[in-house]
Scaffold this active site. Structure first.
Site, PDB file in Angstrom:
ATOM      1  N   ARG A  17       0.827  -1.206   0.000  1.00  0.00           N
ATOM      2  CA  ARG A  17       0.000   0.000   0.000  1.00  0.00           C
ATOM      3  C   ARG A  17       0.865   1.263   0.000  1.00  0.00           C
ATOM      4  O   ARG A  17       2.053   1.217   0.268  1.00  0.00           O
ATOM      5  CB  ARG A  17      -0.903   0.005   1.241  1.00  0.00           C
ATOM      6  CG  ARG A  17      -1.987  -1.036   1.235  1.00  0.00           C
ATOM      7  CD  ARG A  17      -2.663  -1.151   2.589  1.00  0.00           C
ATOM      8  NE  ARG A  17      -1.800  -1.792   3.579  1.00  0.00           N
ATOM      9  CZ  ARG A  17      -2.143  -2.017   4.850  1.00  0.00           C
ATOM     10  NH1 ARG A  17      -3.332  -1.626   5.288  1.00  0.00           N
ATOM     11  NH2 ARG A  17      -1.306  -2.619   5.679  1.00  0.00           N
ATOM     12  N   LYS A  77       2.391   1.527   7.383  1.00  0.00           N
ATOM     13  CA  LYS A  77       2.870   0.675   8.478  1.00  0.00           C
ATOM     14  C   LYS A  77       3.991   1.352   9.249  1.00  0.00           C
ATOM     15  O   LYS A  77       4.580   2.333   8.807  1.00  0.00           O
ATOM     16  CB  LYS A  77       3.347  -0.670   7.928  1.00  0.00           C
ATOM     17  CG  LYS A  77       2.262  -1.476   7.252  1.00  0.00           C
ATOM     18  CD  LYS A  77       1.108  -1.838   8.189  1.00  0.00           C
ATOM     19  CE  LYS A  77       1.471  -2.922   9.173  1.00  0.00           C
ATOM     20  NZ  LYS A  77       0.305  -3.324  10.017  1.00  0.00           N
ATOM     21  N   TYR A  96      -0.117   3.732  10.997  1.00  0.00           N
ATOM     22  CA  TYR A  96      -0.438   2.607  11.869  1.00  0.00           C
ATOM     23  C   TYR A  96       0.856   2.203  12.567  1.00  0.00           C
ATOM     24  O   TYR A  96       1.878   1.963  11.907  1.00  0.00           O
ATOM     25  CB  TYR A  96      -0.974   1.418  11.068  1.00  0.00           C
ATOM     26  CG  TYR A  96      -2.329   1.632  10.441  1.00  0.00           C
ATOM     27  CD1 TYR A  96      -3.429   2.024  11.203  1.00  0.00           C
ATOM     28  CD2 TYR A  96      -2.526   1.435   9.082  1.00  0.00           C
ATOM     29  CE1 TYR A  96      -4.678   2.221  10.628  1.00  0.00           C
ATOM     30  CE2 TYR A  96      -3.771   1.629   8.491  1.00  0.00           C
ATOM     31  CZ  TYR A  96      -4.843   2.019   9.274  1.00  0.00           C
ATOM     32  OH  TYR A  96      -6.070   2.215   8.704  1.00  0.00           O
ATOM     33  N   HIS A  98       0.885   0.241  16.092  1.00  0.00           N
ATOM     34  CA  HIS A  98       0.746  -0.986  16.886  1.00  0.00           C
ATOM     35  C   HIS A  98       1.933  -1.157  17.840  1.00  0.00           C
ATOM     36  O   HIS A  98       2.589  -2.199  17.883  1.00  0.00           O
ATOM     37  CB  HIS A  98       0.604  -2.201  15.963  1.00  0.00           C
ATOM     38  CG  HIS A  98      -0.575  -2.117  15.041  1.00  0.00           C
ATOM     39  ND1 HIS A  98      -1.874  -2.136  15.488  1.00  0.00           N
ATOM     40  CD2 HIS A  98      -0.648  -1.973  13.685  1.00  0.00           C
ATOM     41  CE1 HIS A  98      -2.710  -2.027  14.456  1.00  0.00           C
ATOM     42  NE2 HIS A  98      -2.001  -1.923  13.361  1.00  0.00           N
ATOM     43  N   GLU A 120      -4.343   3.981  14.133  1.00  0.00           N
ATOM     44  CA  GLU A 120      -5.304   3.000  14.647  1.00  0.00           C
ATOM     45  C   GLU A 120      -5.895   3.435  15.988  1.00  0.00           C
ATOM     46  O   GLU A 120      -6.885   2.858  16.455  1.00  0.00           O
ATOM     47  CB  GLU A 120      -4.666   1.616  14.779  1.00  0.00           C
ATOM     48  CG  GLU A 120      -3.716   1.425  15.957  1.00  0.00           C
ATOM     49  CD  GLU A 120      -2.293   1.849  15.652  1.00  0.00           C
ATOM     50  OE1 GLU A 120      -1.403   1.536  16.474  1.00  0.00           O
ATOM     51  OE2 GLU A 120      -2.064   2.470  14.590  1.00  0.00           O
ATOM     52  N   ASP A 272      -1.911  -8.242  13.934  1.00  0.00           N
ATOM     53  CA  ASP A 272      -1.032  -7.068  13.962  1.00  0.00           C
ATOM     54  C   ASP A 272      -0.931  -6.456  15.353  1.00  0.00           C
ATOM     55  O   ASP A 272      -0.070  -5.608  15.600  1.00  0.00           O
ATOM     56  CB  ASP A 272      -1.444  -6.017  12.928  1.00  0.00           C
ATOM     57  CG  ASP A 272      -2.891  -5.599  13.042  1.00  0.00           C
ATOM     58  OD1 ASP A 272      -3.589  -6.079  13.958  1.00  0.00           O
ATOM     59  OD2 ASP A 272      -3.337  -4.792  12.210  1.00  0.00           O
TER      60      ASP A 272
END
Length: 378
Positions: A17, A77, A96, A98, A120, A272
């Site tokens: 992406r 990411k 994102y 995480h 997120e 994830d």
């Protein structure tokens, strides 16, 4: 002169992406904001450099130059180890992240005093996660598409068609979690004609799902006993239970997995953030998505939307665009002061962990973002 936003190539394995599509770049440029793109950043999503140039972006030859020139790095990411050297105190990263399962990255962000906004975790007052939603929608629908493929005999599955045929029962799809990913998985599975069950601890959510699907799915209040019963019956198990900014809870034990039929399939959409399934002890990739344990196929791909990067990139880009316009117009500090949803997405700021769930996951001190931006967010 620095640009407002920089879009680097995504370096995480299998990530296809791109954070901003050319049309979204054009909208930012039209607002008087500046965007730089590392050459080739959009190629895997089907967008070449010329499309970005036409939209008004500056094409930058290498990552180092891009990071140095940009006030805000916009990614899909989390940064990889090779990118840590670009961190600096006046940098904002919007991606994102995480971080609950990325302790080393968190330590680097804190050490370099980077403002890290985890997309997120951006959360409205009503509890909605507007920037997680589009990828959860894609992942939920894709999980059924993937599960159908893995259930085919040549892929190691039970040799079942999800919807069956007249006179032959459909496959049983069990979805753990009735949030955005789970409800989209239910919609996709029901569309194939599968026998669909959804488990959740939120009774109101189950009622809404029952009404939305006109009683065509089965709903169950989630507890260990019910989970065990449903897992045993499942041909395809999809787990999608998320706690914002924290590790995902382990809800499916190894003993439960051992009761499943040989050739059945598990897809852990929550991988994830650590995953919901005890027997998933590794992350898988787009090219090698499954492994077998106790006769059950396990899928643990952390970036499922990368199977459909054009769709996913458009969805992500459109979702983040209003927040980027706000950050670009006002600057990070003022935007965080004025937008409570955006401030809730901040994970690290000025060397402090500002997300309480993240601090608990990492066992470190938590500092309220309101104390660091000067006054309490309204």
């Amino acid at each position: 002169m620095k640009v407002n936003f920089g879009i680097p190539k995504e370096l995480k394995e299998g990530e296809t992406r791109v954070a901003l599509t050319p049309d979204s770049v054009g909208m930012l440029v039209h607002k008087g904001l500046t965007v730089a793109l590392e050459t080739g950043a959009g190629e895997l999503s089907g967008f070449d450099d010329s499309m970005y140039e036409k939209a008004g972006a500056k094409i930058v030859a290498n990552a180092e130059e891009l990071w140095e020139e940009s006030n805000i790095i916009v990614k899909v990411k989390e940064p990889q180890k090779s990118e840590y050297k670009y961190f600096r105190e006046d940098l904002t990263i919007f991606s994102y992240l995480h971080l609950a399962i990325e302790e080393e990255l968190t330590r680097e962000l804190l050490k370099r005093k980077v403002c890290a906004i985890a997309t997120e975790s951006v959360q409205t007052q009503s509890g909605e996660l507007p920037l997680l939603r589009p990828m959860s929608e894609v992942a939920g629908r894709m999980s059924v598409q993937m599960g159908a493929r893995f259930l085919e005999k040549q892929n190691g599955g039970r040799g079942l068609l999800l919807g069956g045929v007249p006179g032959v029962a459909p496959a049983k799809v069990v979805i753990l979690g009735g949030g955005v990913a789970g409800s989209n998985a239910a919609q996709a599975a029901l569309g194939t004609g599968a026998d669909v069950s959804v488990l959740d601890i939120n009774s109101k959510r189950l009622s809404r799902l029952d009404m939305f699907f006109s009683g065509q799915i089965k709903t169950y209040y989630s507890n260990p006993s019910t989970i065990a019963e449903q897992v045993k019956e499942a041909d395809l198990l999809i787990t999608a239970v998320l706690i914002p900014s924290a590790r995902a809870p382990k809800l499916v034990s190894a003993d439960m997995v051992k009761t499943m039929k040989k050739g059945s399939v598990i897809i852990d959409v929550a991988i994830d953030q650590g995953g919901n399934v005890e027997t998933i002890d590794r992350v898988t990739t787009l090219d090698n998505p499954v492994f077998e344990k106790y006769g059950v196929l396990h899928c643990a791909v952390p970036n499922i939307p990368s199977y459909v990067p054009k769709t996913a990139s458009y969805a992500y880009s459109y979702a983040i665009l209003p927040f980027l316009q706000d950050l670009g117009d006002k600057g990070t500090f003022v935007a965080l002061k004025e937008d409570e949803a955006l401030s809730r997405g901040v994970s690290t700021f000025r060397g402090a962990v500002t997300n309480e769930a993240l601090a608990q996951s990492l066992g470190c001190e938590h500092t309220e973002i309101s104390l660091l931006i000067g006054f309490k967010v309204k």
